[in-house]
Design a protein around this motif. Structure first.
Motif, mmCIF file in Angstrom:
data_model
loop_
_atom_site.group_PDB
_atom_site.id
_atom_site.type_symbol
_atom_site.label_atom_id
_atom_site.label_comp_id
_atom_site.label_asym_id
_atom_site.label_seq_id
_atom_site.Cartn_x
_atom_site.Cartn_y
_atom_site.Cartn_z
ATOM 1 N N LEU A 1 -8.359 -7.561 -1.618
ATOM 2 C CA LEU A 1 -6.921 -7.446 -1.284
ATOM 3 C C LEU A 1 -6.441 -8.788 -0.788
ATOM 4 O O LEU A 1 -6.681 -9.353 0.356
ATOM 5 N N ASP A 2 -5.799 -9.377 -1.647
ATOM 6 C CA ASP A 2 -5.200 -10.935 -1.173
ATOM 7 C C ASP A 2 -3.676 -11.068 -1.915
ATOM 8 O O ASP A 2 -3.109 -9.896 -2.360
ATOM 9 N N GLU A 3 -3.237 -12.190 -2.024
ATOM 10 C CA GLU A 3 -1.997 -12.559 -2.649
ATOM 11 C C GLU A 3 -2.035 -12.002 -4.102
ATOM 12 O O GLU A 3 -1.009 -11.507 -4.583
ATOM 13 N N TYR A 4 -2.816 -12.103 -4.722
ATOM 14 C CA TYR A 4 -2.984 -11.869 -6.281
ATOM 15 C C TYR A 4 -2.697 -10.218 -6.500
ATOM 16 O O TYR A 4 -1.884 -9.757 -7.409
ATOM 17 N N SER A 5 -3.488 -9.447 -5.441
ATOM 18 C CA SER A 5 -3.478 -8.187 -5.588
ATOM 19 C C SER A 5 -2.453 -7.284 -4.967
ATOM 20 O O SER A 5 -2.432 -5.955 -4.861
ATOM 21 N N ALA A 6 -1.808 -8.046 -4.137
ATOM 22 C CA ALA A 6 -1.111 -7.495 -2.800
ATOM 23 C C ALA A 6 0.082 -6.628 -3.492
ATOM 24 O O ALA A 6 0.370 -5.474 -3.396
ATOM 25 N N LYS A 7 0.741 -7.118 -4.537
ATOM 26 C CA LYS A 7 1.886 -6.563 -5.347
ATOM 27 C C LYS A 7 1.527 -5.167 -5.806
ATOM 28 O O LYS A 7 2.101 -3.994 -5.731
ATOM 29 N N HIS A 8 0.374 -5.188 -6.469
ATOM 30 C CA HIS A 8 -0.133 -3.935 -7.287
ATOM 31 C C HIS A 8 -0.689 -2.928 -5.930
ATOM 32 O O HIS A 8 -0.077 -1.762 -6.148
ATOM 33 N N ALA A 9 -1.220 -3.244 -4.971
ATOM 34 C CA ALA A 9 -1.580 -2.652 -4.031
ATOM 35 C C ALA A 9 -0.286 -1.831 -3.240
ATOM 36 O O ALA A 9 -0.104 -0.501 -3.046
ATOM 37 N N ARG A 10 0.563 -2.709 -2.856
ATOM 38 C CA ARG A 10 2.071 -2.031 -2.203
ATOM 39 C C ARG A 10 2.551 -1.041 -3.358
ATOM 40 O O ARG A 10 2.879 -0.060 -2.676
ATOM 41 N N GLU A 11 2.693 -1.204 -4.439
ATOM 42 C CA GLU A 11 3.263 -0.377 -5.521
ATOM 43 C C GLU A 11 2.499 0.815 -5.482
ATOM 44 O O GLU A 11 3.086 2.125 -5.662
ATOM 45 N N THR A 12 1.132 0.559 -5.779
ATOM 46 C CA THR A 12 0.238 1.821 -6.011
ATOM 47 C C THR A 12 0.371 2.850 -4.837
ATOM 48 O O THR A 12 0.438 3.823 -4.659
ATOM 49 N N LEU A 13 0.275 2.188 -3.665
ATOM 50 C CA LEU A 13 0.264 2.774 -2.389
ATOM 51 C C LEU A 13 1.687 3.644 -2.022
ATOM 52 O O LEU A 13 1.606 4.771 -1.859
ATOM 53 N N ILE B 1 -7.388 1.538 -6.422
ATOM 54 C CA ILE B 1 -6.996 2.512 -5.418
ATOM 55 C C ILE B 1 -7.207 3.924 -5.874
ATOM 56 O O ILE B 1 -6.680 4.252 -6.680
ATOM 57 N N LYS B 2 -8.041 4.829 -5.048
ATOM 58 C CA LYS B 2 -8.251 5.970 -5.326
ATOM 59 C C LYS B 2 -7.782 6.833 -4.188
ATOM 60 O O LYS B 2 -7.921 6.447 -3.002
ATOM 61 N N GLY C 1 3.298 -3.138 6.148
ATOM 62 C CA GLY C 1 4.491 -2.634 5.402
ATOM 63 C C GLY C 1 4.321 -1.247 5.497
ATOM 64 O O GLY C 1 5.350 -0.325 5.456
ATOM 65 N N ARG C 2 3.007 -0.498 5.031
ATOM 66 C CA ARG C 2 2.896 0.822 4.695
ATOM 67 C C ARG C 2 3.269 1.704 6.145
ATOM 68 O O ARG C 2 3.468 2.726 5.870
ATOM 69 N N TYR C 3 2.769 0.987 7.004
ATOM 70 C CA TYR C 3 2.853 1.530 8.374
ATOM 71 C C TYR C 3 4.213 1.893 8.668
ATOM 72 O O TYR C 3 4.805 2.986 9.161
ATOM 73 N N LYS C 4 5.134 0.729 8.511
ATOM 74 C CA LYS C 4 6.521 0.784 8.905
ATOM 75 C C LYS C 4 6.969 1.900 8.191
ATOM 76 O O LYS C 4 7.976 2.721 8.486
ATOM 77 N N GLU D 1 3.629 4.563 -4.483
ATOM 78 C CA GLU D 1 3.712 5.689 -5.286
ATOM 79 C C GLU D 1 2.907 6.992 -5.245
ATOM 80 O O GLU D 1 3.466 7.915 -5.124
ATOM 81 N N ILE D 2 1.525 6.749 -4.499
ATOM 82 C CA ILE D 2 0.969 7.601 -4.009
ATOM 83 C C ILE D 2 1.518 8.376 -2.988
ATOM 84 O O ILE D 2 1.559 9.663 -2.576
ATOM 85 N N PHE D 3 1.958 7.549 -1.826
ATOM 86 C CA PHE D 3 2.895 7.909 -0.693
ATOM 87 C C PHE D 3 3.972 9.168 -1.049
ATOM 88 O O PHE D 3 4.462 10.140 -0.384
#
Lengths: 149, 102
Positions: free
Chosen positions: B20-32, B3-4, B64-67, B34-36
């Protein structure tokens, strides 16, 4: 006309194997000469079914397995994805759009809806020895693919 | 998945790269998240031009990010979805809460 063919695989129910599962099934389907869109439909549907096994079937996370059988019957791919987990108490409910048994986990509840939309037919049933199977089929229009349609 | 992000004119641009699937979802959630938390912005544009694969788990991550941003009245927009991501967004109605921009 394609001669009938099949492949089977099983793997540990952990999410790192999702990518492997969808690519393996998609690679097997290539002999039907699918379009890129059709391959993406299959990859996504496999990913949805495997996710269900990993997330819902084995809550204690130990020694869970996912089983995949993909069979080519003439111009149709039939994919069965099974687990030996805790099962689904209400399959009808689980197939409803936006329904999830884990609302606190940011889940969209659209897995079965995606499968139903991307495949021609989706059947969900309880295994006699426990767990759940999802059987889905998709007809690949070989002629249409060959002319770039 | 990678994620850039960068902020320009109070807009946070986020580029999702990979799968972006079940494997990468946790990393995506946490990274986004953190950026937000780190950046200052008034709107978000998520660029999907480098996203090779996404399933409904990805939809869950985006909702989740929208909410989280809805409470702060920060809109999220989607740009450059692949034809396949487009199909999933249309089916799930995601564009109703995260409009597509060109």
């Amino acid at each position: 006309m394609n001669s009938n063919n099949y492949m089977e695989l099983s793997f540990k129910a952990i999410s790192i194997n999702e990518g492997f599962a969808r690519v393996a099934v998609a690679s097997f389907c290539v002999q039907l000469n699918p379009s890129v869109d059709e391959i993406n439909d299959i990859k996504t549907s496999v990913s949805e079914a495997v996710t269900n096994c990993i997330v819902h079937a084995y809550p204690n996370k130990k020694n869970g397995q996912v089983f995949i059988r993909a069979e080519i019957i003439n111009d149709t791919i039939e994919i069965t994805i099974s687990d030996k987990g805790i099962g689904i108490s209400d399959i009808q409910k689980a197939r409803e759009p936006f329904w999830t048994s884990k609302p606190s986990e940011e889940r969209s509840g659209m897995g079965f809806t995606v499968m139903e939309s991307f495949m021609d037919h989706v059947e969900v049933f309880k295994n006699t020895q426990g767990g759940v199977s999802v059987k889905m089929t998709k007809r690949i229009d070989c002629l249409k693919s060959a002319i770039g349609g | 998945m990678q994620i850039k992000s960068r902020v320009y004119n109070k807009t946070l641009y986020v580029l999702l790269c990979g799968e972006l699937d079940e494997y990468s979802a946790k990393h995506a959630r946490e990274t986004l998240d953190e950026i937000f938390l780190r950046e200052k912005f008034s709107q978000i544009i998520i660029d999907l031009s480098e996203l090779d694969f996404m399933d409904s788990t990805g939809i869950g991550v985006l909702i989740g990010r929208y909410k989280k941003m809805k409470d702060k009245k920060i809109p999220i927009y989607i740009c450059n979805p692949s034809s396949h991501a487009e199909k999933i967004f249309q089916m799930t109605g995601l564009y109703e809460i995260m409009p597509k921009i060109v």
